[in-house]
Write an enzyme that holds these catalytic residues in place. Sequence first.
Site, PDB file in Angstrom:
ATOM      1  N   CYS A 222       0.709  -1.372   0.424  1.00 32.03           N
ATOM      2  CA  CYS A 222       0.256  -0.190   0.181  1.00 32.03           C
ATOM      3  C   CYS A 222       0.778   1.235   0.223  1.00 32.03           C
ATOM      4  O   CYS A 222       0.835   2.339  -0.280  1.00 32.03           O
ATOM      5  CB  CYS A 222      -0.849  -0.427   0.888  1.00 32.03           C
ATOM      6  SG  CYS A 222      -2.071  -0.532   1.627  1.00 32.03           S
TER       7      CYS A 222
ATOM      8  N   HIS B   2      -3.458   7.314   2.054  1.00 29.89           N
ATOM      9  CA  HIS B   2      -3.882   5.719   1.211  1.00 29.89           C
ATOM     10  C   HIS B   2      -5.792   5.247   1.878  1.00 29.89           C
ATOM     11  O   HIS B   2      -5.552   5.670   3.118  1.00 29.89           O
ATOM     12  CB  HIS B   2      -2.888   4.506   2.051  1.00 29.89           C
ATOM     13  CG  HIS B   2      -3.027   3.296   2.136  1.00 29.89           C
ATOM     14  ND1 HIS B   2      -3.555   2.715   0.434  1.00 29.89           N
ATOM     15  CD2 HIS B   2      -3.659   2.409   2.858  1.00 29.89           C
ATOM     16  CE1 HIS B   2      -4.611   1.599   0.738  1.00 29.89           C
ATOM     17  NE2 HIS B   2      -3.896   1.042   2.225  1.00 29.89           N
TER      18      HIS B   2
ATOM     19  N   ASN C   5     -10.461  -0.722  -0.405  1.00 30.29           N
ATOM     20  CA  ASN C   5      -8.521  -0.807  -0.435  1.00 30.29           C
ATOM     21  C   ASN C   5      -7.896  -1.162  -1.540  1.00 30.29           C
ATOM     22  O   ASN C   5      -7.904  -2.699  -1.935  1.00 30.29           O
ATOM     23  CB  ASN C   5      -8.198  -1.272   0.952  1.00 30.29           C
ATOM     24  CG  ASN C   5      -6.942  -1.082   0.904  1.00 30.29           C
ATOM     25  OD1 ASN C   5      -6.168  -0.575   0.410  1.00 30.29           O
ATOM     26  ND2 ASN C   5      -6.798  -1.479   2.366  1.00 30.29           N
TER      27      ASN C   5
HETATM   28  O1  UT7 Z   1      -3.680  -1.628   3.604  1.00 31.67           O
HETATM   29  C1  UT7 Z   1      -3.122  -1.873   4.149  1.00 31.67           C
HETATM   30  C2  UT7 Z   1      -3.527  -1.715   6.204  1.00 31.67           C
HETATM   31  N1  UT7 Z   1      -4.300  -2.207   5.869  1.00 31.67           N
HETATM   32  C3  UT7 Z   1      -5.128  -1.497   7.053  1.00 31.67           C
HETATM   33  O2  UT7 Z   1      -4.456  -0.157   7.364  1.00 31.67           O
HETATM   34  C4  UT7 Z   1      -6.927  -2.125   7.820  1.00 31.67           C
HETATM   35  C5  UT7 Z   1      -6.689  -2.342   9.423  1.00 31.67           C
HETATM   36  N2  UT7 Z   1      -7.298  -3.039  10.203  1.00 31.67           N
HETATM   37  C6  UT7 Z   1      -8.416  -2.351  10.068  1.00 31.67           C
HETATM   38  O3  UT7 Z   1      -8.963  -1.781   9.181  1.00 31.67           O
HETATM   39  C7  UT7 Z   1      -9.597  -3.398  10.568  1.00 31.67           C
HETATM   40  O4  UT7 Z   1      -9.117  -3.751  12.182  1.00 31.67           O
HETATM   41  C8  UT7 Z   1     -10.481  -4.296  10.634  1.00 31.67           C
HETATM   42  C9  UT7 Z   1     -11.492  -3.186   9.477  1.00 31.67           C
HETATM   43  C10 UT7 Z   1      -9.748  -5.178   9.545  1.00 31.67           C
HETATM   44  C11 UT7 Z   1     -11.467  -4.601  11.109  1.00 31.67           C
HETATM   45  O5  UT7 Z   1     -12.077  -4.054  12.032  1.00 31.67           O
HETATM   46  P1  UT7 Z   1     -11.753  -4.203  13.722  1.00 31.67           P
HETATM   47  O6  UT7 Z   1     -12.927  -3.477  14.573  1.00 31.67           O
HETATM   48  O7  UT7 Z   1     -10.463  -3.892  13.613  1.00 31.67           O
HETATM   49  O8  UT7 Z   1     -12.588  -5.439  13.557  1.00 31.67           O
HETATM   50  P2  UT7 Z   1     -12.315  -7.121  14.597  1.00 31.67           P
HETATM   51  O9  UT7 Z   1     -11.291  -7.656  13.905  1.00 31.67           O
HETATM   52  O10 UT7 Z   1     -11.641  -6.645  15.774  1.00 31.67           O
HETATM   53  O11 UT7 Z   1     -13.299  -7.946  14.507  1.00 31.67           O
HETATM   54  C12 UT7 Z   1     -13.984  -7.322  15.706  1.00 31.67           C
HETATM   55  C13 UT7 Z   1     -15.385  -8.805  15.135  1.00 31.67           C
HETATM   56  C14 UT7 Z   1     -15.041  -9.647  15.461  1.00 31.67           C
HETATM   57  O12 UT7 Z   1     -15.845 -10.962  15.853  1.00 31.67           O
HETATM   58  P3  UT7 Z   1     -16.151 -10.851  17.437  1.00 31.67           P
HETATM   59  O13 UT7 Z   1     -14.687 -11.858  17.640  1.00 31.67           O
HETATM   60  O14 UT7 Z   1     -16.395  -9.822  18.169  1.00 31.67           O
HETATM   61  O15 UT7 Z   1     -17.341 -12.205  17.946  1.00 31.67           O
HETATM   62  C15 UT7 Z   1     -14.950 -10.567  14.229  1.00 31.67           C
HETATM   63  O16 UT7 Z   1     -14.831 -11.829  14.031  1.00 31.67           O
HETATM   64  O17 UT7 Z   1     -15.557  -8.508  13.774  1.00 31.67           O
HETATM   65  C16 UT7 Z   1     -15.856  -9.810  13.203  1.00 31.67           C
HETATM   66  N3  UT7 Z   1     -15.784  -9.118  11.772  1.00 31.67           N
HETATM   67  C17 UT7 Z   1     -17.022  -9.248  10.929  1.00 31.67           C
HETATM   68  N4  UT7 Z   1     -18.275  -8.964  11.355  1.00 31.67           N
HETATM   69  C18 UT7 Z   1     -18.758  -9.294   9.666  1.00 31.67           C
HETATM   70  C19 UT7 Z   1     -14.784  -9.949  11.150  1.00 31.67           C
HETATM   71  N5  UT7 Z   1     -14.670  -9.121  10.208  1.00 31.67           N
HETATM   72  C20 UT7 Z   1     -16.087  -9.451  10.200  1.00 31.67           C
HETATM   73  C21 UT7 Z   1     -17.006  -9.301   8.892  1.00 31.67           C
HETATM   74  N6  UT7 Z   1     -18.469  -8.692   8.693  1.00 31.67           N
HETATM   75  N7  UT7 Z   1     -16.724  -8.987   7.284  1.00 31.67           N
END
Ligand code: UT7
Length: 338
Positions: free
Chosen positions: A129, A265, A295
Amino acid sequence: MIPRIIATGSAVPEKIVTNDDLSRHMDTSDEWIRTRTGIRERRISEEAPEQKLFSLSREAAERAIAMAQEEFGAEFSARTGQQGFSREDIELVIVATCTPDMAFPATACRLQDALQLGPAAAFDLSLACTGFVAALNTAAAFIQCGRYRTVLIVGADVMSRMIDWSDRNSAVLFGDGAGAAILSGDPRFSREGSGFLDLVMHADGSGTEALKCRAMYFNEAEPAREYMDGRRVFEFAVKKVPEVIREVLARNEKEPSDISLYVLHQANYRILESVAKRLSEPMEKFPHNIESYGNTTAGSIPILLDELNRSGRLEAGDLLCLAGFGGGLSYAAALLWW
Ligand code: UT7
């Protein structure tokens, strides 16, 4: 020579995949994706595997060339007594990508031929990225040292080729797209006060495990799949992006308030919000298109820059801050006078 961006272009595939489309195949919802990331839909390439990255890159580059020719003319001008912008002006092509169609030849070499750029030098670079900002840095350095005058840079990725469509954690985040910019130090294309100011780049290789994908040609029976520790990358981004922006600003005795627009980005709308907050800057200065494309990795900054350019949001004298971050873990920020 002071390099400046004299033209931009971008291209995305026609096929739109909405959040609702995804929720029909995996356990996710439009509400979750929108509120956690800001994404509403993304574009997915349906081209043949050996054409996906190349055709998007070519389209974006053609649009940038057309813009340069519109601005400066394509022929000799009796009025200015100068030759307009010609494909021959491009002496180097750099494509930033981590999803090439082929291990080799470099996509940049295919572009050099397809765009009929004469005997221009051409190579690809890979920094996920942060790739476009790395290409900008490389092109600017070549121009500043006098080696080349005009460089075509492309940031492009087809992340759909390495998405695990059964993994909701990352499948919802990415899309395909390409952006291009022509950077030139040629006095024929110069404009008073416009040009590249400075750029800072860093890498923290201790974070390589947080965001990675095996090389695609490694094992055809078991396709390469992107892996991301989203939480870790999120925390890295919200800390390091404001830091590197402050670093490049301080080096040039500027303040966040001196920046007209932050072209960051597009990884997550919440990252943009957090960076704005940490810099005490209003969200109006953080344009975004993550809602439409997700992204697009190396494509996101040049696609956004092109949209801003074409919609007239960039004005002569604006000080822009570009910042990329991601796999590596790498992060970089650039300042340029538009
Ligand atoms: O371009 C390269 C750089 N990339 C980035 O900068 C990405 C950085 N990271 C992020 O943007 C975020 O961490 C994400 C969007 C990837 C994830 O968001 P989050 O708020 O950190 O969610 P999480 O991974 O902590 O997950 C929270 C909950 C989990 O469920 P439990 O364990 O709380 O029951 C996940 O299993 O959300 C669940 N979850 C989803 N639910 C519905 C994860 N993905 C999904 C989904 N739909 N697609």
